[in-house]
Design a protein around this motif. Structure first.
Motif, mmCIF file in Angstrom:
data_model
loop_
_atom_site.group_PDB
_atom_site.id
_atom_site.type_symbol
_atom_site.label_atom_id
_atom_site.label_comp_id
_atom_site.label_asym_id
_atom_site.label_seq_id
_atom_site.Cartn_x
_atom_site.Cartn_y
_atom_site.Cartn_z
ATOM 1 N N ASP A 1 0.816 -1.250 -0.152
ATOM 2 C CA ASP A 1 0.112 0.123 0.135
ATOM 3 C C ASP A 1 0.791 1.265 0.086
ATOM 4 O O ASP A 1 0.535 2.287 0.725
ATOM 5 C CB ASP A 1 -1.062 0.013 1.076
ATOM 6 C CG ASP A 1 -1.991 -1.216 1.246
ATOM 7 O OD1 ASP A 1 -2.429 -1.533 0.209
ATOM 8 O OD2 ASP A 1 -2.422 -1.477 2.282
ATOM 9 N N THR B 1 -5.383 -0.456 -7.051
ATOM 10 C CA THR B 1 -3.856 -0.897 -6.850
ATOM 11 C C THR B 1 -2.969 -0.671 -7.879
ATOM 12 O O THR B 1 -3.341 0.084 -8.814
ATOM 13 C CB THR B 1 -3.932 -2.347 -6.720
ATOM 14 O OG1 THR B 1 -4.094 -3.005 -8.045
ATOM 15 C CG2 THR B 1 -4.767 -3.187 -5.703
ATOM 16 N N ASP C 1 -8.890 3.651 -4.285
ATOM 17 C CA ASP C 1 -8.366 2.599 -3.644
ATOM 18 C C ASP C 1 -7.742 1.411 -4.686
ATOM 19 O O ASP C 1 -7.681 0.417 -4.522
ATOM 20 C CB ASP C 1 -9.356 1.750 -2.753
ATOM 21 C CG ASP C 1 -10.698 1.179 -3.595
ATOM 22 O OD1 ASP C 1 -10.720 1.733 -4.803
ATOM 23 O OD2 ASP C 1 -11.375 0.234 -2.912
#
Length: 481
Positions: free
Chosen positions: A8, A384, A382
Motif C-alpha cells: 500500500d 492498486t 483504492d
C-alpha cells in the motif's frame, strides 16, 4: 540486502530469523513497519532496524536454550536494566556491521548519515521505525567514531560468532561466485522501486538470460550472447540495447559488481551500443501538415481519441504523462506575484524522472479537452498500482494504435513523434534550448523552473511560447482530409 517490502505504498522491514534463533524464540520472521513511503528514507531506517534484529538474535543465542520468550512484532519499552545489559551485544554487532560495510563502495556517505541519525536519537529525537534508547545511540555513535578513527572497541567476551550467525547469507562455492538465492534477493530489492510492468519484464528477462551460480564475467558473457541472438533474429538495436542495459542495471546491484558494464569492443558490442546512441536525425518529427491531417482523421474516425492527440501535440507531453493522470492533475497555481492560472501538473505520478515534473500553463480553450481526457482514467481511489499500470498501458496502446494506423506504418514515426514536432515548432517561434527542455521536462533547469515541488516564479514565458505554437495546431477541420 535491504530486507525492505512495500505494501500500500509504505515500507516495512522483513527478515527471516536464522533457524537456530527461530527455534529459540518461536518465530521464523521479524517484521517492522518503517512508517514511510520514501524508499531512500526506508533504506536509511532499515540499517538501524537491522541493529535491533541483530540484538534479538544475539540475545537468543547467548541465553540458555529455551529460556528466551517468543518475540512479538511490537517492540516493548526497555527497562534501564535491559538497556544496560544489552548494550555490549548491540555495540558489538553494530561494530561488526559497519566494519564489514567499509569494504564496499559508498560507505563514507552511508556512515555519515548513520552518524547523523544516531546523533538525533542520542539527543532524544524520535525517528520513525527506530526504537533505540538514547544511551544505546550514544554508545553506537562512539563505536562508529572510534572505528572510523582506526580504534574500534574491543570486547572482553571475545566471540563474535553470534553476530555472524545473526546475518543470514548464502555462501558462495567460490570467490566471486553468486548463488541464485543471493541474486534473487538483489532482484527483489530492485523490483521494489519500479512499476509492475518493469517488474514483470525484468523477472522474465533475468530468468531467460542469466544462470546461477555464476561469476560477473560469466553473466556478462550470457548477456552478450543473448544480444547476439536477438540481433541475428532481426531485433532492433534500440530494443536489444534496452534489454542489455536493464540486465546490467540489476547486475550492478550485486555486492562487488558495481563496475560491470557492456563491452566496447567487437561487432555485437558496437551494434548494441548503437541502440543507445540515437541522434536528432533518428528522432524524427511528423511534418506539420501531415500531423494536422491525421488529427482531422482521428476526429472523423475515432473522435474519442481526438482530445488526446491534440493535447499531446500542443503541449509536447509523453503519452503516458497525460493518460496516467486523473482530474486532480489539472488545477490552479499561484505564483510569487499573486497571479492565478490553470496548469497541468505533468508527471504528477510515476514521472520518468525528476526533471519531468513540471507545471504547464493551460490555454483556456484547452481546459475542456484536458478534463475530458483526465476523466477517462476512470480508476477508483483504492485502485492498486497493478490496476493503475494496466489501465494506463491500455489507454496508451489504444491511442497509439489508432495514430499508427493513420500514419500508415511509416518507419520511425509514432504518437510520441508529436513531441518532437512540438520541439521543432518551439524553436521556430524563438524558444531557446533551455526553454524547450523546460516545457518538455527534459532538463534540470526545466525542473527547477516549473517543478510542482518547488518554485513559484511566473510562467509567462512558457505560456507565451505555447500560445504561439498553438496557433500552428488549430482544431482539426474535416475539410483537410
Amino acid at each position: 540486502m535491504s530486507y525492505l517490502t512495500r505494501r500500500d505504498g509504505r515500507y516495512s522491514y522483513r527478515r527471516r530469523f536464522p533457524a537456530e534463533v527461530a527455534q529459540i524464540i518461536g518465530r521464523v520472521e521479524y517484521r517492522k513497519a518503517l512508517g514511510t513511503a520514501d524508499r531512500g528514507e526506508a533504506l536509511r531506517l532499515a540499517h538501524f532496524v537491522s541493529v535491533e534484529f541483530d540484538r534479538i538474535c544475539s540475545e537468543a543465542l547467548e541465553s540458555p536454550a529455551g529460556s528466551a520468550l517468543p518475540i512479538t512484532e511490537t517492540t516493548q519499552a526497555q527497562t534501564a536494566a535491559e538497556v544496560l545489559n544489552n548494550l555490549n551485544a548491540v555495540v558489538r554487532t553494530f561494530t561488526v556491521n559497519i566494519t564489514e560495510r567499509m569494504q564496499s563502495s559508498g560507505w563514507q556517505s552511508e556512515l555519515k548519515w548513520r552518524r547523523a541519525n544516531l546523533e538525533a536519537l542520542a539527543n532524544g529525537t524520535v525517528l520513525p521505525g527506530l526504537d533505540i534508547h538514547p544511551v544505546t545511540a550514544m554508545a553506537m555513535r562512539k563505536a562508529l567514531d572510534d572505528t572510523l578513527a582506526g580504534n574500534p572497541p574491543r570486547f572482553d567476551s571475545a566471540p563474535l560468532e553470534p553476530a555472524e550467525k545473526a546475518v543470514p547469507a548464502a555462501t558462495s562455492a567460490a570467490a566471486g561466485t553468486v548463488t541464485e538465492v543471493e541474486f534473487q534477493a538483489v532482484l527483489d530489492d530492485y523490483c521494489e522501486g519500479v512499476g509492475p510492468s518493469r517488474v514483470s519484464k525484468m523477472r522474465s528477462l533475468t530468468r531467460r538470460v542469466l544462470a546461477w551460480p555464476g561469476t560477473q564475467t560469466e553473466q556478462l558473457d550470457r548477456v552478450m550472447l543473448y544480444c547476439a541472438e536477438r540481433l541475428d533474429a532481426g531485433g532492433k538495436a534500440t530494443s536489444v540495447h534496452g534489454d542489455a542495459a536493464g540486465l546490467v542495471t540489476v547486475l550492478r546491484r550485486v555486492p562487488g559488481w558495481q563496475s560491470i558494464a557492456l563491452p566496447k569492443a567487437g561487432a555485437v558490442a558496437r551494434a548494441v551500443r548503437s541502440g543507445g546512441g540515437m541522434n536528432v536525425n533518428q528522432r524524427s518529427s511528423i511534418p506539420l501538415e501531415r500531423m494536422l491531417s491525421i488529427h482531422a482523421e482521428v476526429k472523423r474516425q475515432v473522435p474519442v481519441h481526438h482530445a488526446t492527440v491534440v493535447l499531446l501535440a500542443r503541449y509536447g507531453l509523453r503519452p503516458g504523462e497525460l493518460l496516467q493522470e486523473g482530474p486532480e492533475a489539472l488545477g490552479y497555481r499561484v505564483d510569487i506575484l499573486g497571479n492565478r492560472e490553470l496548469v497541468f501538473k505533468a508527471a504528477l505520478s510515476g514521472g520518468k524522472n525528476a526533471a519531468s515534473r513540471r507545471d504547464l500553463p493551460v490555454h483556456a480553450d484547452d481546459a475542456p479537452l484536458f478534463r475530458a481526457v483526465l476523466l477517462g482514467l476512470g480508476l477508483s481511489a483504492d485502485a492498486t498500482p497493478v490496476e493503475r499500470d494496466r489501465r494506463v498501458r491500455r489507454r496508451v496502446q489504444n491511442a497509439s494504435g489508432v495514430f499508427r494506423r493513420l500514419l500508415g506504418g511509416e518507419e520511425g514515426l509514432s504518437l510520441y513523434s508529436q513531441r518532437h514536432t512540438l520541439a521543432d515548432l518551439l524553436r521556430a517561434v524563438g524558444a531557446t534550448t533551455d526553454e524547450v527542455g523546460a516545457i518538455l521536462g527534459h532538463t534540470p533547469a526545466g525542473s527547477k523552473a516549473t517543478s510542482i515541488y518547488g518554485g513559484s516564479q511566473p510562467l509567462d514565458r512558457p505560456r507565451e511560447l505555447l500560445a504561439k505554437v498553438r496557433e500552428w495546431i488549430p482544431d482539426a477541420k474535416l475539410e483537410r482530409t
